[in-house]
Write a protein that holds these residues in place. Structure first.
Motif, PDB file in Angstrom:
ATOM      1  N   MET A   9      -7.262   1.890   1.035  1.00  0.00           N
ATOM      2  CA  MET A   9      -6.622   3.189   1.285  1.00  0.00           C
ATOM      3  C   MET A   9      -7.592   4.321   0.973  1.00  0.00           C
ATOM      4  O   MET A   9      -7.218   5.351   0.410  1.00  0.00           O
ATOM      5  N   ASP A  10      -8.845   4.126   1.335  1.00  0.00           N
ATOM      6  CA  ASP A  10      -9.878   5.108   1.055  1.00  0.00           C
ATOM      7  C   ASP A  10      -9.507   6.470   1.652  1.00  0.00           C
ATOM      8  O   ASP A  10      -9.127   6.568   2.812  1.00  0.00           O
ATOM      9  N   GLY A  11      -9.607   7.521   0.831  1.00  0.00           N
ATOM     10  CA  GLY A  11      -9.269   8.863   1.289  1.00  0.00           C
ATOM     11  C   GLY A  11      -7.836   9.245   1.002  1.00  0.00           C
ATOM     12  O   GLY A  11      -7.493  10.425   1.043  1.00  0.00           O
ATOM     13  N   ILE A  12      -6.979   8.261   0.735  1.00  0.00           N
ATOM     14  CA  ILE A  12      -5.573   8.543   0.424  1.00  0.00           C
ATOM     15  C   ILE A  12      -5.295   8.232  -1.039  1.00  0.00           C
ATOM     16  O   ILE A  12      -4.647   9.007  -1.747  1.00  0.00           O
ATOM     17  N   VAL A  13      -5.808   7.072  -1.500  1.00  0.00           N
ATOM     18  CA  VAL A  13      -5.672   6.668  -2.897  1.00  0.00           C
ATOM     19  C   VAL A  13      -7.065   6.383  -3.446  1.00  0.00           C
ATOM     20  O   VAL A  13      -7.884   5.754  -2.777  1.00  0.00           O
ATOM     21  N   GLU A  40       0.825  -1.199   0.000  1.00  0.00           N
ATOM     22  CA  GLU A  40       0.000   0.000   0.000  1.00  0.00           C
ATOM     23  C   GLU A  40       0.868   1.261   0.000  1.00  0.00           C
ATOM     24  O   GLU A  40       0.580   2.235  -0.697  1.00  0.00           O
ATOM     25  N   LYS A  41       1.951   1.234   0.783  1.00  0.00           N
ATOM     26  CA  LYS A  41       2.862   2.384   0.796  1.00  0.00           C
ATOM     27  C   LYS A  41       3.466   2.614  -0.577  1.00  0.00           C
ATOM     28  O   LYS A  41       3.567   3.748  -1.051  1.00  0.00           O
ATOM     29  N   SER A  42       3.862   1.540  -1.207  1.00  0.00           N
ATOM     30  CA  SER A  42       4.478   1.665  -2.530  1.00  0.00           C
ATOM     31  C   SER A  42       3.478   2.170  -3.557  1.00  0.00           C
ATOM     32  O   SER A  42       3.823   2.979  -4.422  1.00  0.00           O
ATOM     33  N   LEU A  43       2.227   1.704  -3.471  1.00  0.00           N
ATOM     34  CA  LEU A  43       1.205   2.189  -4.388  1.00  0.00           C
ATOM     35  C   LEU A  43       0.990   3.690  -4.212  1.00  0.00           C
ATOM     36  O   LEU A  43       0.859   4.428  -5.193  1.00  0.00           O
ATOM     37  N   LEU A  44       0.959   4.147  -2.962  1.00  0.00           N
ATOM     38  CA  LEU A  44       0.805   5.579  -2.699  1.00  0.00           C
ATOM     39  C   LEU A  44       1.944   6.373  -3.339  1.00  0.00           C
ATOM     40  O   LEU A  44       1.718   7.394  -3.996  1.00  0.00           O
ATOM     41  N   MET A  45       3.169   5.893  -3.191  1.00  0.00           N
ATOM     42  CA  MET A  45       4.311   6.623  -3.747  1.00  0.00           C
ATOM     43  C   MET A  45       4.318   6.573  -5.270  1.00  0.00           C
ATOM     44  O   MET A  45       4.605   7.574  -5.934  1.00  0.00           O
ATOM     45  N   LEU A  46       4.011   5.413  -5.839  1.00  0.00           N
ATOM     46  CA  LEU A  46       3.968   5.292  -7.293  1.00  0.00           C
ATOM     47  C   LEU A  46       2.899   6.211  -7.885  1.00  0.00           C
ATOM     48  O   LEU A  46       3.167   6.979  -8.823  1.00  0.00           O
ATOM     49  N   ALA A  47       1.690   6.125  -7.350  1.00  0.00           N
ATOM     50  CA  ALA A  47       0.608   6.981  -7.848  1.00  0.00           C
ATOM     51  C   ALA A  47       0.905   8.444  -7.556  1.00  0.00           C
ATOM     52  O   ALA A  47       0.519   9.335  -8.328  1.00  0.00           O
ATOM     53  N   GLY A  48       1.605   8.689  -6.440  1.00  0.00           N
ATOM     54  CA  GLY A  48       1.973  10.060  -6.092  1.00  0.00           C
ATOM     55  C   GLY A  48       2.901  10.694  -7.110  1.00  0.00           C
ATOM     56  O   GLY A  48       2.836  11.896  -7.366  1.00  0.00           O
ATOM     57  N   VAL A  92       9.876  10.227   3.254  1.00  0.00           N
ATOM     58  CA  VAL A  92      10.272   9.016   2.540  1.00  0.00           C
ATOM     59  C   VAL A  92      11.788   9.018   2.347  1.00  0.00           C
ATOM     60  O   VAL A  92      12.326   9.941   1.740  1.00  0.00           O
ATOM     61  N   PRO A  93      12.493   8.007   2.865  1.00  0.00           N
ATOM     62  CA  PRO A  93      13.954   7.955   2.723  1.00  0.00           C
ATOM     63  C   PRO A  93      14.387   7.931   1.258  1.00  0.00           C
ATOM     64  O   PRO A  93      13.679   7.401   0.390  1.00  0.00           O
ATOM     65  N   LYS A  94      15.542   8.505   0.995  1.00  0.00           N
ATOM     66  CA  LYS A  94      16.036   8.626  -0.371  1.00  0.00           C
ATOM     67  C   LYS A  94      16.169   7.272  -1.062  1.00  0.00           C
ATOM     68  O   LYS A  94      15.787   7.114  -2.232  1.00  0.00           O
ATOM     69  N   GLU A  95      16.690   6.280  -0.377  1.00  0.00           N
ATOM     70  CA  GLU A  95      16.876   4.959  -0.994  1.00  0.00           C
ATOM     71  C   GLU A  95      15.538   4.308  -1.332  1.00  0.00           C
ATOM     72  O   GLU A  95      15.408   3.604  -2.335  1.00  0.00           O
ATOM     73  N   GLU A  96      14.545   4.547  -0.486  1.00  0.00           N
ATOM     74  CA  GLU A  96      13.209   4.002  -0.744  1.00  0.00           C
ATOM     75  C   GLU A  96      12.598   4.658  -1.980  1.00  0.00           C
ATOM     76  O   GLU A  96      12.001   3.985  -2.830  1.00  0.00           O
ATOM     77  N   LEU A  97      12.779   5.961  -2.090  1.00  0.00           N
ATOM     78  CA  LEU A  97      12.296   6.681  -3.270  1.00  0.00           C
ATOM     79  C   LEU A  97      12.985   6.188  -4.535  1.00  0.00           C
ATOM     80  O   LEU A  97      12.360   6.050  -5.584  1.00  0.00           O
ATOM     81  N   LYS A  98      14.265   5.922  -4.424  1.00  0.00           N
ATOM     82  CA  LYS A  98      15.026   5.459  -5.588  1.00  0.00           C
ATOM     83  C   LYS A  98      14.481   4.118  -6.077  1.00  0.00           C
ATOM     84  O   LYS A  98      14.347   3.893  -7.291  1.00  0.00           O
TER      85      LYS A  98
END
Length: 495
Positions: free
Chosen positions: A245-249, A203-211, A272-278
């Motif tokens: 993730m209703d309300g967030i995604v 779910e965290k990764s989906l939020l960042m990808l869609a973000g 979000v840590p730099k390595e995670e973003l990478k």
């Protein structure tokens, strides 16, 4: 705000075909909502058809011609981001290629000034900047909050303090003002709590990808997200993850969106840590590798907007806080995969250039041009790189040979029919050419010749009224004149 805009510009002026009306506004001010409300209001009046466009990949002129054929009366075209179609719209208005279309659109003020105004500035009939909440708006907003919103906290305040919460603490930005006024929590604390509440890695990764798509104001495509999540070895059921993730995604017909882009930008910047973003960005880039090259020709406009953003050198430098190793290692990891993808290679070259790795940058840009020879942007970038190498070469023969190659390309790109396509989102070719020519000669110690050339370019630019209307070109003309008068190229502090 948009009601007044409607009454003044639409009811009073009776819009005519080929007029362009523009709503400007910074992130979170409500310009998209205003645009949609205007479209609904006009549609409810009847009499004229209304079309609302969020994405259009095909030939826009053909689309307008077809609408002209199908409509007996003038009609309205609402376009959420005018920048995406600015060149097309300018050509339609300038060439009077429609007898019925009335354009209404919105844009971010920064994007308008730096990228779009050069194409459409002359054709705007009326515009409204609604970037900030006005004092006169406060009572209307508070009344709506009392009727429909979270009023518990505000009910305990005086009307004066409610306005302070809404206007002053938010620096007059609507989105942040509503968050501050209704929750009482700092904006960053809201983001932090939201993010911390997500315990599932998928779910965290989906939020960042869609973000990453949200930042570019477009929805993410389910199939692309599915591939990216698979590359991360996570649950790739996008629809299922979204329902948790209703309300967030939000998921709608294969498109995934997140909260406002200001929210996502702060999330990436602070939590979000730099390595995670990478890892996330790498997975998203990899998800585009399944398409034939050049990728731009084989995906939708929205998808291309995301891909172009993901591989953009300036964006990667920004999100990785100018960490050279993070930026260049990401490009290096895809060098083989995208060896025939011109846009990727161009951005790799621009990244290398930004770190003064100019010889390596030249090689990447040369290969990019071979991979996508039809791209004027790549041609421009390669010509500019030749000039950079010439400016660092003390050998007159080789330096002038490099410049000569660049000069022929830039003069061709500076012709009117090509110039608009390059200049819309890039430096004008004449800027690169004129500044580069003077600097090359100056580097070789040929100061008298450089001053003469500076004056020649100054005359050439100022005589071209269409070219000289651009503010960036005007700045270059001032630099050229200063060099002609002083023999010294002005630094930024001198401008």
């Amino acid at each position: 705000m948009y009601t007044n805009f409607f009454d003044e510009f639409f009811l009073d002026n009776n819009p005519k075909p080929l007029e362009l009306y523009l709503i400007l506004g910074s992130a979170g001010c409500g310009k998209t909502t205003a645009l949609k409300q205007l479209a609904l209001k006009i549609a409810d009046q009847g009499g004229r058809n209304v079309y609302f466009i969020e994405e259009y990949k095909a030939d826009f002129l053909e689309f307008i011609i077809e609408l002209d054929y199908r409509n007996t009366e003038p009609y309205y075209i609402f376009i959420e981001r005018v920048g995406d179609l600015s060149v097309d719209i300018a050509n339609i208005i300038k060439g009077a290629k429609s007898s019925k279309a009335i354009f209404i659109s919105s844009e971010n003020p920064k994007i308008w000034t730096t990228r779009v105004k050069v194409n459409l500035g002359l054709y705007v009939t009326e515009s409204l900047d609604m970037s900030q909440i006005k004092d006169s708006d406060a009572d209307l907003i508070l009344n709506k909050l009392e009727m429909y919103g979270n009023w518990t906290r505000l009910s305990r305040m005086s009307n004066k303090n409610r306005k302070i919460e809404l206007i002053q603490k938010s620096k007059r930005q609507l989105l942040i003002g509503l968050l501050e006024a209704t929750s009482g929590e700092g904006y960053n604390e809201i983001i932090k709590k939201d993010y911390a509440s997500i315990t599932c890695a998928s779910e965290k990764s989906l939020l960042m990808l869609a973000g990453l798509a949200t930042i570019q104001r477009v929805p993410a495509n389910e199939s692309t997200l599915t591939r990216a999540l698979s590359y991360l070895n996570l649950n790739s059921d996008v629809h299922y993850l979204s329902t948790n993730m209703d309300g967030i995604v939000q998921y709608l017909n294969g498109n995934v969106t997140t909260r406002h882009r200001v929210y996502i930008e702060q999330l990436f910047h602070l939590y979000v840590p730099k390595e995670e973003l990478k890892e996330i960005i790498s997975a998203y880039i990899k998800s585009f590798s399944v398409y034939q090259f050049p990728i731009a020709r084989n995906i939708s406009r929205n998808e291309f907007t995301i891909y172009k953003h993901l591989v953009n050198a300036k964006y990667l430098k920004k999100i990785f806080k100018d960490d050279k190793d993070s930026v260049l290692s990401l490009y290096e990891s895809f060098e083989k995969t995208f060896e025939n993808e011109g846009l990727f290679l161009m951005q790799y070259g621009l990244a290398l250039r930004s770190y003064d790795e100019n010889i390596q940058a030249y090689e990447k840009l040369r290969i990019a041009q071979q991979a996508f020879p039809e791209s004027p942007h790549i041609e421009h970038a390669l010509a500019q790189q030749r000039i950079i190498l010439a400016c660092n070469d003390k050998n007159e023969t080789s330096a002038l040979a490099l410049f000569s190659e660049a000069e022929s390309v830039l003069n061709r790109l500076n012709t009117a029919n090509i110039r608009s396509n390059v200049g819309a989102f890039d430096r004008y070719p004449i800027i690169t050419l004129s500044e580069g020519h003077v600097k090359v000669l100056d580097n070789l110690g040929l100061k008298i010749e450089a001053k003469v050339i500076a004056k020649q370019y100054y005359d050439r630019i100022t005589k071209d009224s269409e070219l000289f209307s651009n503010i960036i070109v005007q700045q270059t003309s001032k630099k050229l004149m200063k060099y002609y008068l002083t023999g010294r190229w002005p630094e930024k502090s001198d401008n």
